[in-house]
Write a protein that holds these residues in place. Sequence first.
Motif, mmCIF file in Angstrom:
data_model
loop_
_atom_site.group_PDB
_atom_site.id
_atom_site.type_symbol
_atom_site.label_atom_id
_atom_site.label_comp_id
_atom_site.label_asym_id
_atom_site.label_seq_id
_atom_site.Cartn_x
_atom_site.Cartn_y
_atom_site.Cartn_z
ATOM 1 N N THR A 1 -7.106 59.943 48.970
ATOM 2 C CA THR A 1 -6.053 59.354 48.717
ATOM 3 C C THR A 1 -5.673 58.927 47.639
ATOM 4 O O THR A 1 -6.444 58.487 46.716
ATOM 5 C CB THR A 1 -5.899 58.070 49.627
ATOM 6 O OG1 THR A 1 -6.054 58.518 51.034
ATOM 7 C CG2 THR A 1 -4.656 57.615 49.654
ATOM 8 N N ILE A 2 -4.587 59.266 46.800
ATOM 9 C CA ILE A 2 -4.128 58.660 45.528
ATOM 10 C C ILE A 2 -2.942 57.829 45.730
ATOM 11 O O ILE A 2 -1.932 58.509 46.144
ATOM 12 C CB ILE A 2 -3.997 59.794 44.526
ATOM 13 C CG1 ILE A 2 -5.320 60.462 44.365
ATOM 14 C CG2 ILE A 2 -3.508 59.285 43.109
ATOM 15 C CD1 ILE A 2 -5.227 61.679 43.198
ATOM 16 N N LYS A 3 -2.849 56.586 45.388
ATOM 17 C CA LYS A 3 -1.782 55.790 45.587
ATOM 18 C C LYS A 3 -1.247 55.462 44.065
ATOM 19 O O LYS A 3 -2.006 54.826 43.475
ATOM 20 C CB LYS A 3 -2.053 54.530 46.187
ATOM 21 C CG LYS A 3 -2.414 54.976 47.782
ATOM 22 C CD LYS A 3 -2.856 53.721 48.747
ATOM 23 C CE LYS A 3 -3.303 53.956 50.015
ATOM 24 N NZ LYS A 3 -3.468 52.859 50.843
ATOM 25 N N SER A 4 0.030 55.460 43.881
ATOM 26 C CA SER A 4 0.600 55.082 42.638
ATOM 27 C C SER A 4 1.991 54.838 42.672
ATOM 28 O O SER A 4 2.813 55.406 43.553
ATOM 29 C CB SER A 4 0.382 56.233 41.412
ATOM 30 O OG SER A 4 0.970 56.011 40.349
ATOM 31 N N ALA A 5 2.435 53.779 41.973
ATOM 32 C CA ALA A 5 4.084 53.350 41.935
ATOM 33 C C ALA A 5 4.728 54.590 41.346
ATOM 34 O O ALA A 5 5.908 54.609 41.450
ATOM 35 C CB ALA A 5 4.016 51.982 41.452
ATOM 36 N N ASN A 6 4.082 55.172 40.183
ATOM 37 C CA ASN A 6 4.684 55.945 39.355
ATOM 38 C C ASN A 6 3.842 57.105 38.878
ATOM 39 O O ASN A 6 2.905 56.471 38.138
ATOM 40 C CB ASN A 6 5.578 55.229 38.139
ATOM 41 C CG ASN A 6 6.474 56.092 37.730
ATOM 42 O OD1 ASN A 6 6.367 57.378 37.660
ATOM 43 N ND2 ASN A 6 7.335 55.455 36.462
ATOM 44 N N LEU A 7 4.021 58.169 38.974
ATOM 45 C CA LEU A 7 3.257 59.217 38.182
ATOM 46 C C LEU A 7 4.198 60.190 37.335
ATOM 47 O O LEU A 7 5.110 60.544 37.637
ATOM 48 C CB LEU A 7 2.695 60.246 39.221
ATOM 49 C CG LEU A 7 1.557 59.362 40.333
ATOM 50 C CD1 LEU A 7 0.937 60.391 41.221
ATOM 51 C CD2 LEU A 7 0.285 58.897 39.384
ATOM 52 N N THR A 8 3.834 60.271 36.030
ATOM 53 C CA THR A 8 4.590 60.963 34.981
ATOM 54 C C THR A 8 3.820 61.960 34.288
ATOM 55 O O THR A 8 2.770 61.860 33.944
ATOM 56 C CB THR A 8 5.411 59.937 34.217
ATOM 57 O OG1 THR A 8 4.527 59.206 33.540
ATOM 58 C CG2 THR A 8 6.258 59.097 34.926
ATOM 59 N N GLU A 9 4.376 62.966 33.687
ATOM 60 C CA GLU A 9 4.145 63.905 32.731
ATOM 61 C C GLU A 9 5.252 64.317 32.043
ATOM 62 O O GLU A 9 6.226 64.539 32.588
ATOM 63 C CB GLU A 9 3.481 65.090 33.462
ATOM 64 C CG GLU A 9 2.773 66.175 32.442
ATOM 65 C CD GLU A 9 1.542 65.430 31.576
ATOM 66 O OE1 GLU A 9 1.824 65.481 30.357
ATOM 67 O OE2 GLU A 9 0.363 65.379 32.348
ATOM 68 N N ASP A 10 4.980 64.266 30.819
ATOM 69 C CA ASP A 10 6.204 64.568 29.740
ATOM 70 C C ASP A 10 5.527 65.444 28.564
ATOM 71 O O ASP A 10 4.657 64.893 27.895
ATOM 72 C CB ASP A 10 6.898 63.598 29.498
ATOM 73 C CG ASP A 10 8.352 63.998 28.632
ATOM 74 O OD1 ASP A 10 8.174 64.906 28.057
ATOM 75 O OD2 ASP A 10 9.196 63.052 28.752
ATOM 76 N N TYR A 11 5.898 66.725 28.516
ATOM 77 C CA TYR A 11 4.981 67.266 27.210
ATOM 78 C C TYR A 11 6.088 68.545 26.796
ATOM 79 O O TYR A 11 6.885 69.026 27.927
ATOM 80 C CB TYR A 11 3.965 67.953 27.459
ATOM 81 C CG TYR A 11 3.689 68.964 28.569
ATOM 82 C CD1 TYR A 11 3.435 70.187 28.207
ATOM 83 C CD2 TYR A 11 3.686 68.595 29.928
ATOM 84 C CE1 TYR A 11 3.095 71.132 29.082
ATOM 85 C CE2 TYR A 11 3.569 69.514 30.889
ATOM 86 C CZ TYR A 11 3.292 71.031 30.567
ATOM 87 O OH TYR A 11 3.325 71.814 31.449
ATOM 88 N N TYR B 1 9.019 55.845 43.956
ATOM 89 C CA TYR B 1 9.770 55.739 45.021
ATOM 90 C C TYR B 1 10.994 56.328 45.638
ATOM 91 O O TYR B 1 11.225 56.470 46.728
ATOM 92 C CB TYR B 1 10.013 54.012 45.300
ATOM 93 C CG TYR B 1 11.228 53.656 44.158
ATOM 94 C CD1 TYR B 1 12.286 53.667 44.919
ATOM 95 C CD2 TYR B 1 10.845 53.273 43.005
ATOM 96 C CE1 TYR B 1 13.373 53.365 43.726
ATOM 97 C CE2 TYR B 1 11.916 52.883 42.280
ATOM 98 C CZ TYR B 1 13.159 52.930 42.597
ATOM 99 O OH TYR B 1 14.212 52.367 42.035
ATOM 100 N N ASN B 2 11.593 57.144 44.577
ATOM 101 C CA ASN B 2 12.700 57.980 44.866
ATOM 102 C C ASN B 2 12.142 59.444 45.293
ATOM 103 O O ASN B 2 13.052 60.024 45.786
ATOM 104 C CB ASN B 2 13.648 57.973 43.619
ATOM 105 C CG ASN B 2 14.306 56.718 43.444
ATOM 106 O OD1 ASN B 2 14.828 56.053 44.270
ATOM 107 N ND2 ASN B 2 14.319 56.357 42.046
ATOM 108 N N GLY B 3 10.786 59.802 45.070
ATOM 109 C CA GLY B 3 10.453 60.997 45.666
ATOM 110 C C GLY B 3 9.929 61.761 44.378
ATOM 111 O O GLY B 3 9.339 61.233 43.367
ATOM 112 N N ASN C 1 13.212 64.288 48.346
ATOM 113 C CA ASN C 1 12.986 62.715 48.744
ATOM 114 C C ASN C 1 13.306 62.671 50.336
ATOM 115 O O ASN C 1 13.661 63.792 50.891
ATOM 116 C CB ASN C 1 14.023 61.749 48.003
ATOM 117 C CG ASN C 1 15.371 62.382 47.924
ATOM 118 O OD1 ASN C 1 16.021 62.864 48.850
ATOM 119 N ND2 ASN C 1 16.131 62.483 46.798
ATOM 120 N N ASP C 2 13.704 61.545 50.825
ATOM 121 C CA ASP C 2 13.769 61.304 52.323
ATOM 122 C C ASP C 2 15.368 61.726 52.712
ATOM 123 O O ASP C 2 15.651 61.957 53.674
ATOM 124 C CB ASP C 2 13.355 59.835 52.437
ATOM 125 C CG ASP C 2 11.851 59.625 52.551
ATOM 126 O OD1 ASP C 2 11.227 60.858 52.494
ATOM 127 O OD2 ASP C 2 11.551 58.663 52.479
#
Length: 359
Positions: free
Chosen positions: A117-127, A140-142, A160-161
Amino acid sequence: MIIATGSVNIDENTKLAEQAGADNEEALKDLKTSMDGKITISTQAPFNDGVDHADGDLWLIQSDNVTTAMYTYGAGGWSEKQWDQETLNVKELSALSANLGTINAGILNSVEIDSSTIKSANLTEDYTSGGVHRQLWIDYNGFHYRNTDSSGGQNDVKMNDYTGMYISRSGGGTDSGYNGHTSIEGNDISTGNVNADGVLSNSVGTTTVNTSHLNMNLSTINSYTGSFYFEGGEGGSGEPGADVHAASFNKMSQLSVKRNIQDVTGDYALAQILGTDVKRYDYRLSDNSQQTNIGPIIDDENKIGSKKYDISSDMINSQSDGVSIDNEVGLLMAAVKELTKRNSDLQLRVTQLESEVKA
């Protein structure tokens, strides 16, 4: 011979020498106390090994010459030694296996993370790589992935949902005219354009479908405009209609779905048929392999009053770009009924005249 060139305070120097000797003696005493401490090495945690231990003794737990824990003796018992992070300087950890509880860290760089399990409020990648700006974020938006090329064109994938999955393409630069989207939600697929060798779905809602094979296991196809166009070439190309092959066509005809029902007289139907020109023709973009057509022609090139070909307005569809086969067949049916009636009347009159002549 000793020659003194200046005054020396012998008493002061003697006092400093005595003080230094005392300091050294105390340091040696402390060192001896530490050296006298016993070190016990075991594969188990401290236990009653039958040895009298004194304050300062060490107990090391080792396995294959690797120390896994250290205990110190004091106040009549053993306590595990804890190391402050500031005293650790580890260049590389070849393996780390521990129940770490909660880890608070600023940045964690890793090649691979294997976790249930990996829980996070926000995961990002930008390159940016190869002239393409890639962005990935999960919150939380998907889920959202976007890449932007050097001309400004973007590919977007969202999930998303609320909207299910949404895939879009907006062109940039010379590709600015290329725009489209696909939305997948539940059993529905809605898209501007579908280009595929095969599409298999329970429901396909689209403005244009271009495909070599369209396999649909369904009972209902809904059109928002109420019309379906089968054309040659790309959708909206304006090319002649494509051939449709089927075992049968069943027109919905229940009384419950109809309104404004009116009679069509045989005289009216016959007049519409007689007033419609029937011609043989080929489509301009067709080749010799295609079948020659026979039927009415809608003159959309000449103005009213100078039309080359006549056709009943009842046969023209609401878009004025095609012939309504249903109305054409309906008029023919009414005309045939009228001709049959007239033929029966004529036969009756002939029979009566023959009877009068014989009499």
